[in-house]
Motif scaffolding. Structure first.
Motif, PDB file in Angstrom:
ATOM      1  N   LEU A   1       4.735 -47.560 -24.165  1.00 56.06           N
ATOM      2  CA  LEU A   1       3.349 -47.735 -23.723  1.00 56.06           C
ATOM      3  C   LEU A   1       3.072 -46.987 -22.424  1.00 56.06           C
ATOM      4  O   LEU A   1       2.060 -46.292 -22.302  1.00 56.06           O
ATOM      5  CB  LEU A   1       3.030 -49.228 -23.550  1.00 56.06           C
ATOM      6  N   VAL A   2       3.975 -47.094 -21.457  1.00 48.32           N
ATOM      7  CA  VAL A   2       3.792 -46.389 -20.185  1.00 48.32           C
ATOM      8  C   VAL A   2       3.774 -44.879 -20.418  1.00 48.32           C
ATOM      9  O   VAL A   2       2.916 -44.169 -19.875  1.00 48.32           O
ATOM     10  CB  VAL A   2       4.878 -46.798 -19.162  1.00 48.32           C
ATOM     11  N   ASP A   3       4.695 -44.374 -21.238  1.00 52.76           N
ATOM     12  CA  ASP A   3       4.710 -42.935 -21.548  1.00 52.76           C
ATOM     13  C   ASP A   3       3.414 -42.505 -22.224  1.00 52.76           C
ATOM     14  O   ASP A   3       2.819 -41.493 -21.874  1.00 52.76           O
ATOM     15  CB  ASP A   3       5.902 -42.581 -22.440  1.00 52.76           C
ATOM     16  N   GLU A   4       2.986 -43.286 -23.217  1.00 51.00           N
ATOM     17  CA  GLU A   4       1.767 -42.953 -23.952  1.00 51.00           C
ATOM     18  C   GLU A   4       0.541 -42.968 -23.038  1.00 51.00           C
ATOM     19  O   GLU A   4      -0.276 -42.044 -23.071  1.00 51.00           O
ATOM     20  CB  GLU A   4       1.574 -43.949 -25.095  1.00 51.00           C
ATOM     21  N   LEU A   5       0.416 -44.004 -22.225  1.00 56.09           N
ATOM     22  CA  LEU A   5      -0.739 -44.083 -21.318  1.00 56.09           C
ATOM     23  C   LEU A   5      -0.715 -42.972 -20.279  1.00 56.09           C
ATOM     24  O   LEU A   5      -1.757 -42.430 -19.911  1.00 56.09           O
ATOM     25  CB  LEU A   5      -0.801 -45.451 -20.639  1.00 56.09           C
ATOM     26  N   THR A   6       0.465 -42.623 -19.804  1.00 52.17           N
ATOM     27  CA  THR A   6       0.578 -41.534 -18.830  1.00 52.17           C
ATOM     28  C   THR A   6       0.133 -40.218 -19.449  1.00 52.17           C
ATOM     29  O   THR A   6      -0.657 -39.472 -18.855  1.00 52.17           O
ATOM     30  CB  THR A   6       2.019 -41.435 -18.306  1.00 52.17           C
TER      31      THR A   6
ATOM     32  N   ASP B   1     -12.756 -39.035 -14.331  1.00 50.25           N
ATOM     33  CA  ASP B   1     -12.639 -38.989 -12.862  1.00 50.25           C
ATOM     34  C   ASP B   1     -11.886 -40.176 -12.291  1.00 50.25           C
ATOM     35  O   ASP B   1     -11.651 -40.251 -11.099  1.00 50.25           O
ATOM     36  CB  ASP B   1     -14.016 -38.880 -12.215  1.00 50.25           C
ATOM     37  N   ALA B   2     -11.498 -41.153 -13.128  1.00 51.75           N
ATOM     38  CA  ALA B   2     -10.716 -42.331 -12.711  1.00 51.75           C
ATOM     39  C   ALA B   2     -11.377 -43.083 -11.564  1.00 51.75           C
ATOM     40  O   ALA B   2     -10.693 -43.710 -10.775  1.00 51.75           O
ATOM     41  CB  ALA B   2      -9.283 -41.937 -12.358  1.00 51.75           C
ATOM     42  N   THR B   3     -12.689 -43.060 -11.495  1.00 51.73           N
ATOM     43  CA  THR B   3     -13.370 -43.846 -10.458  1.00 51.73           C
ATOM     44  C   THR B   3     -14.373 -44.768 -11.073  1.00 51.73           C
ATOM     45  O   THR B   3     -14.703 -44.702 -12.201  1.00 51.73           O
ATOM     46  CB  THR B   3     -14.089 -42.962  -9.452  1.00 51.73           C
TER      47      THR B   3
ATOM     48  N   ILE C   1      -8.437 -44.961 -15.720  1.00 50.43           N
ATOM     49  CA  ILE C   1      -7.083 -45.356 -15.318  1.00 50.43           C
ATOM     50  C   ILE C   1      -6.614 -44.520 -14.140  1.00 50.43           C
ATOM     51  O   ILE C   1      -6.716 -43.303 -14.148  1.00 50.43           O
ATOM     52  CB  ILE C   1      -6.096 -45.223 -16.495  1.00 50.43           C
ATOM     53  N   GLN C   2      -6.108 -45.207 -13.109  1.00 50.00           N
ATOM     54  CA  GLN C   2      -5.570 -44.534 -11.931  1.00 50.00           C
ATOM     55  C   GLN C   2      -4.043 -44.546 -11.925  1.00 50.00           C
ATOM     56  O   GLN C   2      -3.419 -43.544 -11.627  1.00 50.00           O
ATOM     57  CB  GLN C   2      -6.112 -45.194 -10.659  1.00 50.00           C
ATOM     58  N   THR C   3      -3.450 -45.702 -12.217  1.00 54.17           N
ATOM     59  CA  THR C   3      -1.985 -45.791 -12.271  1.00 54.17           C
ATOM     60  C   THR C   3      -1.560 -46.693 -13.413  1.00 54.17           C
ATOM     61  O   THR C   3      -2.309 -47.568 -13.843  1.00 54.17           O
ATOM     62  CB  THR C   3      -1.377 -46.360 -10.961  1.00 54.17           C
TER      63      THR C   3
ATOM     64  N   THR D   1       1.133 -52.944 -15.806  1.00 51.10           N
ATOM     65  CA  THR D   1      -0.092 -53.087 -15.025  1.00 51.10           C
ATOM     66  C   THR D   1      -0.830 -51.767 -15.072  1.00 51.10           C
ATOM     67  O   THR D   1      -0.277 -50.726 -14.717  1.00 51.10           O
ATOM     68  CB  THR D   1       0.223 -53.461 -13.554  1.00 51.10           C
ATOM     69  N   VAL D   2      -2.078 -51.817 -15.526  1.00 53.68           N
ATOM     70  CA  VAL D   2      -2.934 -50.637 -15.602  1.00 53.68           C
ATOM     71  C   VAL D   2      -4.002 -50.798 -14.523  1.00 53.68           C
ATOM     72  O   VAL D   2      -4.849 -51.673 -14.610  1.00 53.68           O
ATOM     73  CB  VAL D   2      -3.589 -50.500 -16.999  1.00 53.68           C
ATOM     74  N   THR D   3      -3.912 -49.949 -13.494  1.00 54.44           N
ATOM     75  CA  THR D   3      -4.854 -50.019 -12.382  1.00 54.44           C
ATOM     76  C   THR D   3      -6.005 -49.059 -12.636  1.00 54.44           C
ATOM     77  O   THR D   3      -5.795 -47.899 -12.988  1.00 54.44           O
ATOM     78  CB  THR D   3      -4.161 -49.663 -11.053  1.00 54.44           C
ATOM     79  N   THR D   4      -7.211 -49.583 -12.444  1.00 59.01           N
ATOM     80  CA  THR D   4      -8.414 -48.774 -12.607  1.00 59.01           C
ATOM     81  C   THR D   4      -9.250 -48.895 -11.344  1.00 59.01           C
ATOM     82  O   THR D   4      -8.880 -49.591 -10.405  1.00 59.01           O
ATOM     83  CB  THR D   4      -9.265 -49.263 -13.798  1.00 59.01           C
ATOM     84  N   ALA D   5     -10.398 -48.259 -11.352  1.00 62.09           N
ATOM     85  CA  ALA D   5     -11.306 -48.343 -10.217  1.00 62.09           C
ATOM     86  C   ALA D   5     -12.194 -49.578 -10.311  1.00 62.09           C
ATOM     87  O   ALA D   5     -13.124 -49.736  -9.533  1.00 62.09           O
ATOM     88  CB  ALA D   5     -12.171 -47.083 -10.153  1.00 62.09           C
ATOM     89  N   SER D   6     -11.908 -50.472 -11.219  1.00 60.44           N
ATOM     90  CA  SER D   6     -12.734 -51.652 -11.438  1.00 60.44           C
ATOM     91  C   SER D   6     -12.576 -52.667 -10.316  1.00 60.44           C
ATOM     92  O   SER D   6     -11.470 -52.925  -9.840  1.00 60.44           O
ATOM     93  CB  SER D   6     -12.343 -52.306 -12.762  1.00 60.44           C
TER      94      SER D   6
END
Length: 177
Positions: free
Chosen positions: A161-166, A175-177, A118-120, A138-143
């Motif tokens: 959900l946003v707080d938990e994911l953050t 490495d979020a890549t 997860i990036q953002t 929206t969960v942005t990844t390197a995918s």
């Protein structure tokens, strides 16, 4: 040595293997009404264009009547069936290891994103969604497949959900890549 006996060192224990599976949580029940309203607005616009054309062209023809009747029947079916179907299909789940999504109605998609990728994490809601008390994540990844989107959640769920994911993403050493 017998069959099945391991002669080498024990296998390293890595991160748990993620399984693509149905997510556990449904979207907010209000999403059904929101989806119906959006679909209904589109069908009403089409109907208004047809009736406007009918009035401007003058005269009643069998084709114009058939077109209006078809629009009303198809629109009613779409507004009735689609929201229920989507509500049955659309699901989401966030664990300490991954985010799972399932969406669609004809073309259904199930996705998983490891937390380490997860990036953002973003939330948003449009004007119509605000009227229905809904938001999206929206969960942005390197995918290369693009971000995971969870539509139709209530505002409180989105904030949690946003707080938990953050928090989970910050605590994860990926490495979020």
């Amino acid at each position: 040595m017998t069959i099945g006996e391991n002669s080498g060192p024990p296998a390293p224990s890595g991160p748990p293997e993620l399984e693509l599976r149905p997510p556990r949580h449904r979207v907010a029940p209000g999403a059904r009404l929101y989806w119906a309203a959006r679909a209904g607005a589109g069908w009403l616009l089409l109907l208004a264009v047809q009736i406007g054309w009918w009035i401007l062209a003058g005269g009643v023809t069998g084709w114009r009547v058939a077109g209006v009747v078809a629009t009303v029947v198809l629109g009613a079916a779409h507004v009735t069936v689609m929201p229920r179907w989507r509500y049955h299909v659309h699901r989401w789940e966030a664990t300490g290891e991954a985010v799972y999504t399932q969406s669609g109605w004809f073309d259904q998609e199930r996705r998983i994103a490891p937390v380490s990728r997860i990036q953002t994490v973003d939330s948003e809601r449009g004007p119509l969604e605000q009227l229905f008390g809904l938001s999206n994540v929206t969960v942005t990844t390197a995918s290369a497949a693009g971000p995971l989107k969870i539509h139709g959640l209530d505002r409180d769920t989105v904030e949690r959900l946003v707080d938990e994911l953050t928090r989970t993403t910050q605590a994860n050493q990926g490495d979020a890549t």
